[in-house]
Design a protein around this motif. Structure first.
Motif, PDB file in Angstrom:
ATOM      1  N   GLY A 170       0.784  -1.227   0.000  1.00 32.51           N
ATOM      2  CA  GLY A 170       0.000   0.000   0.000  1.00 32.51           C
ATOM      3  C   GLY A 170       0.814   1.274   0.000  1.00 32.51           C
ATOM      4  N   GLY A 171       2.142   1.156  -0.025  1.00 33.18           N
ATOM      5  CA  GLY A 171       2.965   2.357  -0.089  1.00 33.18           C
ATOM      6  C   GLY A 171       2.886   3.000  -1.464  1.00 33.18           C
ATOM      7  N   PRO A 172       3.265   4.263  -1.568  1.00 36.87           N
ATOM      8  CA  PRO A 172       3.177   4.954  -2.855  1.00 36.87           C
ATOM      9  C   PRO A 172       4.187   4.393  -3.856  1.00 36.87           C
ATOM     10  CG  PRO A 172       4.331   6.313  -1.253  1.00 36.87           C
ATOM     11  CD  PRO A 172       3.786   5.140  -0.497  1.00 36.87           C
ATOM     12  N   PRO A 173       3.795   4.154  -5.118  1.00 33.24           N
ATOM     13  CA  PRO A 173       4.753   3.709  -6.137  1.00 33.24           C
ATOM     14  C   PRO A 173       5.833   4.774  -6.343  1.00 33.24           C
ATOM     15  CG  PRO A 173       2.481   3.418  -6.879  1.00 33.24           C
ATOM     16  CD  PRO A 173       2.426   4.270  -5.648  1.00 33.24           C
ATOM     17  N   THR A 174       7.078   4.398  -6.143  1.00 33.91           N
ATOM     18  CA  THR A 174       8.172   5.360  -6.166  1.00 33.91           C
ATOM     19  C   THR A 174       9.332   4.823  -6.991  1.00 33.91           C
ATOM     20  OG1 THR A 174       7.578   6.067  -3.921  1.00 33.91           O
ATOM     21  CG2 THR A 174       9.739   6.748  -4.741  1.00 33.91           C
ATOM     22  N   ALA A 175       9.897   5.654  -7.845  1.00 30.78           N
ATOM     23  CA  ALA A 175      11.093   5.297  -8.609  1.00 30.78           C
ATOM     24  C   ALA A 175      12.341   5.728  -7.838  1.00 30.78           C
ATOM     25  CB  ALA A 175      11.059   5.976  -9.970  1.00 30.78           C
ATOM     26  N   PHE A 176      13.439   5.018  -8.071  1.00 35.12           N
ATOM     27  CA  PHE A 176      14.705   5.345  -7.420  1.00 35.12           C
ATOM     28  C   PHE A 176      15.819   5.340  -8.452  1.00 35.12           C
ATOM     29  CE2 PHE A 176      12.052   3.730  -4.075  1.00 35.12           C
ATOM     30  CZ  PHE A 176      12.407   4.454  -2.951  1.00 35.12           C
ATOM     31  N   GLU A 177      16.844   6.141  -8.185  1.00 33.54           N
ATOM     32  CA  GLU A 177      18.050   6.093  -9.006  1.00 33.54           C
ATOM     33  C   GLU A 177      19.187   5.503  -8.174  1.00 33.54           C
ATOM     34  OE1 GLU A 177      19.597   9.855 -10.170  1.00 33.54           O
ATOM     35  OE2 GLU A 177      19.191  10.831  -8.239  1.00 33.54           O
ATOM     36  N   VAL A 178      20.029   4.698  -8.809  1.00 36.80           N
ATOM     37  CA  VAL A 178      21.154   4.069  -8.121  1.00 36.80           C
ATOM     38  C   VAL A 178      22.311   5.053  -8.042  1.00 36.80           C
ATOM     39  CG1 VAL A 178      22.794   2.166  -8.136  1.00 36.80           C
ATOM     40  CG2 VAL A 178      20.458   1.798  -8.944  1.00 36.80           C
ATOM     41  N   VAL A 179      22.818   5.249  -6.819  1.00 33.99           N
ATOM     42  CA  VAL A 179      23.955   6.141  -6.606  1.00 33.99           C
ATOM     43  C   VAL A 179      25.255   5.344  -6.561  1.00 33.99           C
ATOM     44  CG1 VAL A 179      24.950   7.886  -5.071  1.00 33.99           C
ATOM     45  CG2 VAL A 179      22.467   7.717  -5.321  1.00 33.99           C
ATOM     46  N   HIS A 180      25.243   4.250  -5.812  1.00 34.45           N
ATOM     47  CA  HIS A 180      26.409   3.371  -5.705  1.00 34.45           C
ATOM     48  C   HIS A 180      25.912   1.929  -5.605  1.00 34.45           C
ATOM     49  CE1 HIS A 180      28.988   6.830  -4.987  1.00 34.45           C
ATOM     50  NE2 HIS A 180      28.226   7.193  -3.981  1.00 34.45           N
ATOM     51  N   SER A 181      26.778   0.999  -5.988  1.00 35.79           N
ATOM     52  CA  SER A 181      26.428  -0.410  -5.882  1.00 35.79           C
ATOM     53  C   SER A 181      27.706  -1.229  -5.778  1.00 35.79           C
ATOM     54  CB  SER A 181      25.614  -0.853  -7.098  1.00 35.79           C
ATOM     55  OG  SER A 181      25.183  -2.186  -6.954  1.00 35.79           O
ATOM     56  N   ARG A 182      27.685  -2.221  -4.883  1.00 38.34           N
ATOM     57  CA  ARG A 182      28.830  -3.127  -4.756  1.00 38.34           C
ATOM     58  C   ARG A 182      28.341  -4.452  -4.169  1.00 38.34           C
ATOM     59  NH1 ARG A 182      32.176  -0.220   0.194  1.00 38.34           N
ATOM     60  NH2 ARG A 182      31.462   1.652  -0.859  1.00 38.34           N
ATOM     61  N   THR A 183      29.147  -5.501  -4.313  1.00 33.62           N
ATOM     62  CA  THR A 183      28.824  -6.795  -3.726  1.00 33.62           C
ATOM     63  C   THR A 183      30.012  -7.262  -2.901  1.00 33.62           C
ATOM     64  OG1 THR A 183      27.430  -7.353  -5.624  1.00 33.62           O
ATOM     65  CG2 THR A 183      28.102  -9.164  -4.198  1.00 33.62           C
ATOM     66  N   THR A 184      29.757  -7.752  -1.695  1.00 30.28           N
ATOM     67  CA  THR A 184      30.822  -8.201  -0.814  1.00 30.28           C
ATOM     68  C   THR A 184      31.172  -9.662  -1.127  1.00 30.28           C
ATOM     69  OG1 THR A 184      29.501  -9.133   0.995  1.00 30.28           O
ATOM     70  CG2 THR A 184      29.783  -6.714   0.944  1.00 30.28           C
ATOM     71  N   PRO A 185      32.309 -10.160  -0.640  1.00 33.27           N
ATOM     72  CA  PRO A 185      32.707 -11.544  -0.932  1.00 33.27           C
ATOM     73  C   PRO A 185      31.678 -12.587  -0.501  1.00 33.27           C
ATOM     74  CG  PRO A 185      34.592 -10.312  -0.127  1.00 33.27           C
ATOM     75  CD  PRO A 185      33.403  -9.408   0.039  1.00 33.27           C
ATOM     76  N   SER A 186      30.911 -12.327   0.556  1.00 28.61           N
ATOM     77  CA  SER A 186      29.928 -13.319   1.016  1.00 28.61           C
ATOM     78  C   SER A 186      28.601 -13.213   0.270  1.00 28.61           C
ATOM     79  CB  SER A 186      29.681 -13.160   2.520  1.00 28.61           C
ATOM     80  OG  SER A 186      28.984 -11.952   2.797  1.00 28.61           O
ATOM     81  N   GLY A 187      28.483 -12.239  -0.644  1.00 29.37           N
ATOM     82  CA  GLY A 187      27.287 -12.134  -1.448  1.00 29.37           C
ATOM     83  C   GLY A 187      26.295 -11.075  -1.021  1.00 29.37           C
ATOM     84  N   ILE A 188      26.674 -10.191  -0.109  1.00 33.83           N
ATOM     85  CA  ILE A 188      25.797  -9.085   0.279  1.00 33.83           C
ATOM     86  C   ILE A 188      25.810  -8.050  -0.832  1.00 33.83           C
ATOM     87  CG2 ILE A 188      25.287  -7.336   2.016  1.00 33.83           C
ATOM     88  CD1 ILE A 188      27.143  -8.948   3.930  1.00 33.83           C
ATOM     89  N   ALA A 189      24.642  -7.752  -1.391  1.00 37.40           N
ATOM     90  CA  ALA A 189      24.521  -6.728  -2.429  1.00 37.40           C
ATOM     91  C   ALA A 189      24.173  -5.402  -1.755  1.00 37.40           C
ATOM     92  CB  ALA A 189      23.441  -7.109  -3.426  1.00 37.40           C
ATOM     93  N   ILE A 190      25.058  -4.429  -1.873  1.00 35.24           N
ATOM     94  CA  ILE A 190      24.888  -3.135  -1.217  1.00 35.24           C
ATOM     95  C   ILE A 190      24.531  -2.097  -2.272  1.00 35.24           C
ATOM     96  CG2 ILE A 190      25.960  -1.377   0.226  1.00 35.24           C
ATOM     97  CD1 ILE A 190      27.865  -3.514   1.271  1.00 35.24           C
ATOM     98  N   HIS A 191      23.362  -1.506  -2.133  1.00 42.14           N
ATOM     99  CA  HIS A 191      22.886  -0.513  -3.092  1.00 42.14           C
ATOM    100  C   HIS A 191      22.534   0.778  -2.350  1.00 42.14           C
ATOM    101  CE1 HIS A 191      22.639  -3.778  -5.960  1.00 42.14           C
ATOM    102  NE2 HIS A 191      21.783  -4.417  -5.185  1.00 42.14           N
ATOM    103  N   THR A 192      22.956   1.884  -2.905  1.00 43.90           N
ATOM    104  CA  THR A 192      22.554   3.191  -2.390  1.00 43.90           C
ATOM    105  C   THR A 192      21.638   3.834  -3.420  1.00 43.90           C
ATOM    106  OG1 THR A 192      24.610   3.469  -1.147  1.00 43.90           O
ATOM    107  CG2 THR A 192      23.339   5.462  -1.620  1.00 43.90           C
ATOM    108  N   TYR A 193      20.429   4.214  -2.984  1.00 46.02           N
ATOM    109  CA  TYR A 193      19.403   4.764  -3.867  1.00 46.02           C
ATOM    110  C   TYR A 193      18.971   6.149  -3.403  1.00 46.02           C
ATOM    111  CZ  TYR A 193      18.511  -0.087  -5.453  1.00 46.02           C
ATOM    112  OH  TYR A 193      18.623  -1.353  -5.958  1.00 46.02           O
ATOM    113  N   ARG A 194      18.532   6.942  -4.373  1.00 44.13           N
ATOM    114  CA  ARG A 194      17.854   8.211  -4.081  1.00 44.13           C
ATOM    115  C   ARG A 194      16.472   8.175  -4.713  1.00 44.13           C
ATOM    116  NH1 ARG A 194      22.891  11.857  -5.922  1.00 44.13           N
ATOM    117  NH2 ARG A 194      24.209  11.611  -4.057  1.00 44.13           N
ATOM    118  N   PRO A 195      15.460   8.669  -4.028  1.00 43.99           N
ATOM    119  CA  PRO A 195      14.120   8.743  -4.646  1.00 43.99           C
ATOM    120  C   PRO A 195      14.160   9.595  -5.899  1.00 43.99           C
ATOM    121  CG  PRO A 195      14.000   9.127  -2.275  1.00 43.99           C
ATOM    122  CD  PRO A 195      15.452   9.141  -2.628  1.00 43.99           C
TER     123      PRO A 195
END
Length: 208
Positions: A170-195
């Protein structure tokens, strides 16, 4: 003016509840606490330190505040970046039930008109980030009012199937842009987004 950022840990199916330990948050019958532990690695630690190094103040929900306040004041190593920032920087806890004077130095309780107070804090904090960590109920409220400027989402390679999620139905449909992205050796996907405004919709042309 400070940038309001949210940093949170998510499973692949969006659960953010009880990441750090079995007894961290059992509300709603949640039995999978501590699900991030098998994946914590140097890459995650480095990113989290980078985030805390940008902090100017912290904005926390009551549950997250209690968890932090029960641990970080006891960490006195000056070389521990996270402890040094949390113990030295101003902390604001949004709560209508924390009636006593908080024992953790530098804490201010926000108990009324939280949205207006958060907007004021963004204006008055100055350079750096006003950071929210975890604090799901608070985060969802801030999202609904468009107050979060940047999201740091650490997505772990595990599906839980149950638990509180960051993005509610029920949240508002919102688009995001990717600012940064990386993946750690154990498989954690880290994404930084801005609305980036309201989500857009269309139809894929299968004849192309």
């Amino acid at each position: 003016m400070a940038k309001l950022t949210l940093t949170t840990l998510l499973s692949l199916d969006g659960v953010m509840q009880g990441p750090g330990g079995p007894d961290e948050d059992r509300s709603g019958g949640f039995e999978y606490g501590g699900w991030v532990v098998p994946y914590v690695d140097e890459g995650m630690t480095q990113f989290v330190n980078e985030v805390f190094d940008r902090s100017a103040a912290f904005l926390l929900g009551r549950r997250t505040y209690d968890i932090f306040a029960g641990y970080w004041p006891k960490v006195t190593d000056p070389d521990d970046l996270i402890a040094s920032r949390l113990n030295a920087c101003p902390k604001y806890v949004v709560s209508t039930t924390l009636g006593h004077q908080p024992a953790w130095d530098g804490t201010t309780v926000i108990s009324a008109d939280a949205a207006a107070e958060v907007a004021r804090l963004k204006e008055s904090t100055g350079a750096g980030e006003l950071q929210v960590h975890g604090s799901g109920t608070l985060a969802r409220s801030l999202m609904g009012q468009g107050l979060i400027d940047e999201y740091n989402l650490l997505v772990f390679p595990v599906v839980l199937g149950h638990g509180r999620r960051l993005f509610p139905d029920g949240g508002p449909p919102t688009a995001f842009e990717v600012v940064h992205s990386r993946t750690t050796p154990s498989g954690i996907a880290i994404h930084t987004y801005r609305p980036a405004g309201r989500a857009q919709f269309g139809t894929i042309d299968l004849e192309e």
